[in-house]
Write a protein that holds these residues in place. Structure first.
Motif, short mmCIF file in Angstrom:
data_model
loop_
_atom_site.label_atom_id
_atom_site.label_comp_id
_atom_site.label_asym_id
_atom_site.label_seq_id
_atom_site.Cartn_x
_atom_site.Cartn_y
_atom_site.Cartn_z
N HIS A 120 -11.06 1.79 5.03
CA HIS A 120 -12.45 1.31 5.00
C HIS A 120 -13.45 2.45 4.81
N ARG A 121 -12.98 3.55 4.33
CA ARG A 121 -13.86 4.68 4.02
C ARG A 121 -14.54 4.36 2.68
N SER A 122 -15.84 4.21 2.71
CA SER A 122 -16.57 3.73 1.52
C SER A 122 -16.44 4.65 0.31
N GLU A 123 -16.23 5.92 0.53
CA GLU A 123 -16.14 6.87 -0.58
C GLU A 123 -14.70 7.15 -1.02
N PHE A 124 -13.74 6.38 -0.52
CA PHE A 124 -12.34 6.65 -0.84
C PHE A 124 -12.12 6.65 -2.35
N ASP A 125 -11.55 7.73 -2.83
CA ASP A 125 -11.19 7.93 -4.25
C ASP A 125 -12.36 7.75 -5.21
N LYS A 126 -13.54 8.14 -4.77
CA LYS A 126 -14.70 8.04 -5.65
C LYS A 126 -15.21 9.40 -6.12
N LEU A 132 -9.17 16.10 -0.81
CA LEU A 132 -8.37 16.44 0.37
C LEU A 132 -8.45 15.34 1.42
N SER A 133 -9.64 14.82 1.71
CA SER A 133 -9.74 13.76 2.73
C SER A 133 -8.98 12.51 2.29
N ASP A 134 -9.06 12.17 1.01
CA ASP A 134 -8.30 11.01 0.52
C ASP A 134 -6.79 11.23 0.71
N ALA A 139 -1.66 10.49 3.71
CA ALA A 139 -0.56 11.15 4.42
C ALA A 139 -0.38 10.56 5.82
N GLU A 140 -1.48 10.28 6.51
CA GLU A 140 -1.39 9.67 7.84
C GLU A 140 -0.74 8.29 7.77
N ILE A 154 -11.05 5.57 12.07
CA ILE A 154 -12.33 6.05 11.50
C ILE A 154 -12.39 5.70 10.01
N ASP A 155 -11.36 6.14 9.27
CA ASP A 155 -11.32 5.91 7.82
C ASP A 155 -10.33 4.82 7.42
N TRP A 156 -9.40 4.50 8.31
CA TRP A 156 -8.39 3.49 8.01
C TRP A 156 -7.87 2.86 9.30
N VAL A 157 -7.29 1.68 9.15
CA VAL A 157 -6.66 1.00 10.28
C VAL A 157 -5.38 0.32 9.81
#
Length: 162
Positions: A120-126, A132-134, A139-140, A154-157
């Motif tokens: 749910h990270r709005s900027e994922f792969d944009k 690195l954050s993507d 990886a997690e 925070i960024d995913w569930v």
């Protein structure tokens, strides 16, 4: 040349410290997974809410998935081990029951093993600056025994089916 290598080269002239950090962090991820057997790498599909849950593919996302310890599938018919849904707005949770009731999903290994995830990270792969954050998010999700960056919640569930 890999996308992350292109980014590192481009960063070297404008921000050498960031280039070194990106290179070091990606190298750490790659090195940690280097010794895992092939069967430890999950077959994963990403579904994009913004595109009516069509499989989300690109050269860059395939590279990020590979670095993170997975193999990107391009079709739900490939029976993925994990399904990752990219959330683009708040209507996702009202449409999930219909999506998850599709036979191809119900009969997948991902569904059977309760391996459905939502980024749910709005900027994922944009943006290239988030490479690195993507990759860390993936990886997690794909290799949770080896990677913990504190992005879960925070960024995913993980979406619990049961």
């Amino acid at each position: 040349m890999a996308k992350y290598e292109e980014l590192i080269e481009a960063l070297k002239s404008i921000n050498p410290e960031e280039a070194a950090r990106l290179e070091e962090e990606i190298d750490i991820i790659i090195h940690k997974l280097k010794f895992l057997p092939v069967e430890s790498f999950s077959n994963v599909i990403l579904l994009n809410q913004q595109e009516d849950f069509e499989p989300y593919t690109s050269t860059a996302i395939a590279e990020k998935v590979k670095i993170a310890g997975g193999s990107l599938m391009e079709s739900l018919d490939s029976n993925p081990d994990k399904i990752i849904i990219i959330q683009r707005d708040e209507s996702l949770y009202s449409t999930l029951p219909l999506l998850l009731s599709q036979p191809v999903i119900i009969h997948s290994k991902a569904f059977a093993n309760n391996a459905i995830y939502i980024i749910h990270r709005s900027e994922f792969d944009k943006k290239d600056t988030d490479y690195l954050s993507d990759t860390e998010i993936l990886a997690e999700i794909l290799q949770p025994k080896y990677f913990f960056y504190g992005r879960d919640g925070i960024d995913w569930v993980k979406f619990e089916i049961n």
